[in-house]
Design a protein around this motif. Structure first.
Motif, PDB file in Angstrom:
ATOM      1  N   MET A 103      56.803 -32.993   6.539  1.00  0.00           N
ATOM      2  CA  MET A 103      57.899 -32.523   5.696  1.00  0.00           C
ATOM      3  C   MET A 103      58.689 -33.692   5.132  1.00  0.00           C
ATOM      4  SD  MET A 103      61.171 -33.164   6.990  1.00  0.00           S
ATOM      5  CE  MET A 103      62.079 -31.931   6.059  1.00  0.00           C
ATOM      6  N   SER A 104      59.294 -33.428   3.977  1.00  0.00           N
ATOM      7  CA  SER A 104      60.181 -34.404   3.360  1.00  0.00           C
ATOM      8  C   SER A 104      61.285 -33.685   2.619  1.00  0.00           C
ATOM      9  CB  SER A 104      59.421 -35.292   2.371  1.00  0.00           C
ATOM     10  OG  SER A 104      60.314 -36.188   1.721  1.00  0.00           O
ATOM     11  N   PRO A 105      62.528 -34.160   2.753  1.00  0.00           N
ATOM     12  CA  PRO A 105      63.579 -33.701   1.843  1.00  0.00           C
ATOM     13  C   PRO A 105      63.357 -34.329   0.467  1.00  0.00           C
ATOM     14  CG  PRO A 105      64.482 -34.813   3.804  1.00  0.00           C
ATOM     15  CD  PRO A 105      63.032 -35.132   3.730  1.00  0.00           C
ATOM     16  N   VAL A 106      63.964 -33.729  -0.535  1.00  0.00           N
ATOM     17  CA  VAL A 106      63.960 -34.335  -1.859  1.00  0.00           C
ATOM     18  C   VAL A 106      64.872 -35.562  -1.857  1.00  0.00           C
ATOM     19  CG1 VAL A 106      63.497 -32.150  -3.022  1.00  0.00           C
ATOM     20  CG2 VAL A 106      65.876 -32.853  -2.599  1.00  0.00           C
ATOM     21  N   ASP A 107      64.812 -36.354  -2.917  1.00  0.00           N
ATOM     22  CA  ASP A 107      65.720 -37.485  -3.068  1.00  0.00           C
ATOM     23  C   ASP A 107      67.152 -36.971  -3.273  1.00  0.00           C
ATOM     24  OD1 ASP A 107      63.333 -38.822  -3.034  1.00  0.00           O
ATOM     25  OD2 ASP A 107      63.681 -39.939  -4.880  1.00  0.00           O
ATOM     26  N   LYS A 108      68.118 -37.781  -2.865  1.00  0.00           N
ATOM     27  CA  LYS A 108      69.518 -37.352  -2.936  1.00  0.00           C
ATOM     28  C   LYS A 108      70.118 -37.473  -4.330  1.00  0.00           C
ATOM     29  CE  LYS A 108      70.540 -38.445   1.888  1.00  0.00           C
ATOM     30  NZ  LYS A 108      71.386 -39.253   2.818  1.00  0.00           N
ATOM     31  N   GLY A 109      69.586 -38.384  -5.156  1.00  0.00           N
ATOM     32  CA  GLY A 109      70.184 -38.633  -6.458  1.00  0.00           C
ATOM     33  C   GLY A 109      69.602 -37.781  -7.565  1.00  0.00           C
ATOM     34  N   ARG A 110      69.546 -38.358  -8.763  1.00  0.00           N
ATOM     35  CA  ARG A 110      69.051 -37.650  -9.933  1.00  0.00           C
ATOM     36  C   ARG A 110      67.876 -38.412 -10.535  1.00  0.00           C
ATOM     37  NH1 ARG A 110      72.857 -33.846 -11.143  1.00  0.00           N
ATOM     38  NH2 ARG A 110      71.703 -33.312 -13.036  1.00  0.00           N
ATOM     39  N   GLY A 111      67.031 -37.685 -11.271  1.00  0.00           N
ATOM     40  CA  GLY A 111      65.896 -38.325 -11.898  1.00  0.00           C
ATOM     41  C   GLY A 111      65.165 -37.373 -12.810  1.00  0.00           C
ATOM     42  N   ASP A 112      64.081 -37.860 -13.363  1.00  0.00           N
ATOM     43  CA  ASP A 112      63.264 -37.115 -14.309  1.00  0.00           C
ATOM     44  C   ASP A 112      62.354 -36.141 -13.569  1.00  0.00           C
ATOM     45  OD1 ASP A 112      62.117 -36.891 -17.107  1.00  0.00           O
ATOM     46  OD2 ASP A 112      60.329 -37.499 -15.988  1.00  0.00           O
ATOM     47  N   VAL A 113      62.355 -34.865 -13.974  1.00  0.00           N
ATOM     48  CA  VAL A 113      61.554 -33.848 -13.290  1.00  0.00           C
ATOM     49  C   VAL A 113      60.054 -34.115 -13.436  1.00  0.00           C
ATOM     50  CG1 VAL A 113      60.920 -31.394 -13.286  1.00  0.00           C
ATOM     51  CG2 VAL A 113      63.328 -32.077 -13.315  1.00  0.00           C
ATOM     52  N   ALA A 156      55.977 -26.474  -9.450  1.00  0.00           N
ATOM     53  CA  ALA A 156      55.180 -25.778 -10.467  1.00  0.00           C
ATOM     54  C   ALA A 156      54.522 -26.756 -11.426  1.00  0.00           C
ATOM     55  CB  ALA A 156      56.060 -24.798 -11.237  1.00  0.00           C
ATOM     56  N   LYS A 157      55.196 -27.858 -11.712  1.00  0.00           N
ATOM     57  CA  LYS A 157      54.626 -28.870 -12.594  1.00  0.00           C
ATOM     58  C   LYS A 157      53.531 -29.672 -11.891  1.00  0.00           C
ATOM     59  CE  LYS A 157      58.688 -29.520 -15.550  1.00  0.00           C
ATOM     60  NZ  LYS A 157      58.022 -29.037 -16.772  1.00  0.00           N
ATOM     61  N   ALA A 158      53.651 -29.801 -10.563  1.00  0.00           N
ATOM     62  CA  ALA A 158      52.657 -30.569  -9.806  1.00  0.00           C
ATOM     63  C   ALA A 158      51.430 -29.732  -9.455  1.00  0.00           C
ATOM     64  CB  ALA A 158      53.292 -31.119  -8.535  1.00  0.00           C
ATOM     65  N   THR A 159      51.637 -28.483  -9.065  1.00  0.00           N
ATOM     66  CA  THR A 159      50.573 -27.546  -8.687  1.00  0.00           C
ATOM     67  C   THR A 159      49.511 -28.200  -7.800  1.00  0.00           C
ATOM     68  OG1 THR A 159      49.330 -27.981 -10.741  1.00  0.00           O
ATOM     69  CG2 THR A 159      50.879 -26.132 -10.747  1.00  0.00           C
TER      70      THR A 159
END
Length: 267
Positions: A103-113, A156-159
């Motif tokens: 498991m991994s949490p998402v990154d805390k900041g912002r970025g390109d989807v 959904a973009k990674a699938t």
């Protein structure tokens, strides 16, 4: 509940891992969830990762999940390469323990989807090489990927078939999601489940070390567990409840009371 129940080591953070494993088994939890930090602390004491693996194996407990190092979604350069190496290391540990989930949490900041989706594909390929699946968790207190919808957009973009959703009752509750919101999530997309309760009052933005046993807060657990079962999920549900108030108590009592509360809330 059809799902077996695991105890997350963060719940008993101030207790040595060997004792956590004993408590997990003695109090009736069916598995343990390990953090990357459990291996890092052993390394600080001069112990190799194999010593941790041997300790967990000797406990007789199945491993529900192994955590990876966070920050890989938008990292670049040397930092990214280090995080991908750490990701693969966690996958190797999981495989060595007969565990099928990291498991991994998402990154805390912002970025390109789209960039995040490309990263998911990259780590999904790593997970596939080791025969494990990544469960990606949104964090209700991070800047961007802080809702179920936001992390589903990335996936959904990674699938990638070796990457799925991590549903955490705590973050679902703090983000304002309801159990019925899970009804449009395909069951096969759910890779892992964690849970703890959300306090009804006194929540502090950005603070997540305030988690409670089921029934002590605002999460409708009967509906939450029922929603997961409707989606056909039968994998582990892991109790992750870091809280300094709990860490100051007898860890065996904390573990025992949490399991009893979970069973009562799901009944």
């Amino acid at each position: 509940m059809r799902s077996p129940l695991a105890l997350h080591t963060w719940t008993l953070d101030t207790t040595p891992l060997a004792r956590v494993l004993e408590i997990t088994r003695e109090t009736g939890w069916q598995a343990v969830e390990l953090r990357r930090l459990d291996f890092a602390r052993a390394a600080e004491r001069g112990q190799a990762a194999e010593a941790v693996l041997d300790l967990v194996r000797s406990s007789g407990l199945p491993t529900a999940c192994v955590g990876v190092a966070l920050g890989w979604l938008w990292a670049e350069g040397g930092e990214r390469q280090g995080l991908l190496k750490a990701f693969e290391e966690s996958c190797r540990w999981a495989k060595a323990l007969g565990c099928r989930t990291v498991m991994s949490p998402v990154d805390k900041g912002r970025g390109d989807v789209p960039r995040a989706a490309a990263s998911v594909t990259e780590v999904g390929d790593i997970a596939a090489r080791h025969g494990v699946r990544l469960a990606l968790e949104f964090n209700s207190q991070c800047e961007q990927l802080n809702t179920l919808a936001s992390v589903r957009e990335v996936l959904a973009k990674a699938t990638h078939q070796h990457v799925g959703l991590l549903l955490d009752a705590y973050h679902l509750g703090r983000s304002g999601a309801r159990p019925e919101d899970l009804d449009d999530v395909p069951g096969g997309d759910i890779a892992y489940v964690q849970f703890s309760d959300v306090a009804r009052h006194g929540l502090v933005p950005g603070q997540t070390l305030d988690r409670l046993p089921p029934g002590q807060g605002s999460v409708p657990f009967r509906d939450f567990f029922a929603a997961i079962e409707r989606r056909g999920y039968t994998g582990y549900c892991s109790y992750e409840a870091p809280n300094p108030a709990a860490w100051a108590r007898d860890p065996a009592a904390v573990a025992r009371e949490a399991l009893e509360a979970t069973r009562a809330a799901a009944a």
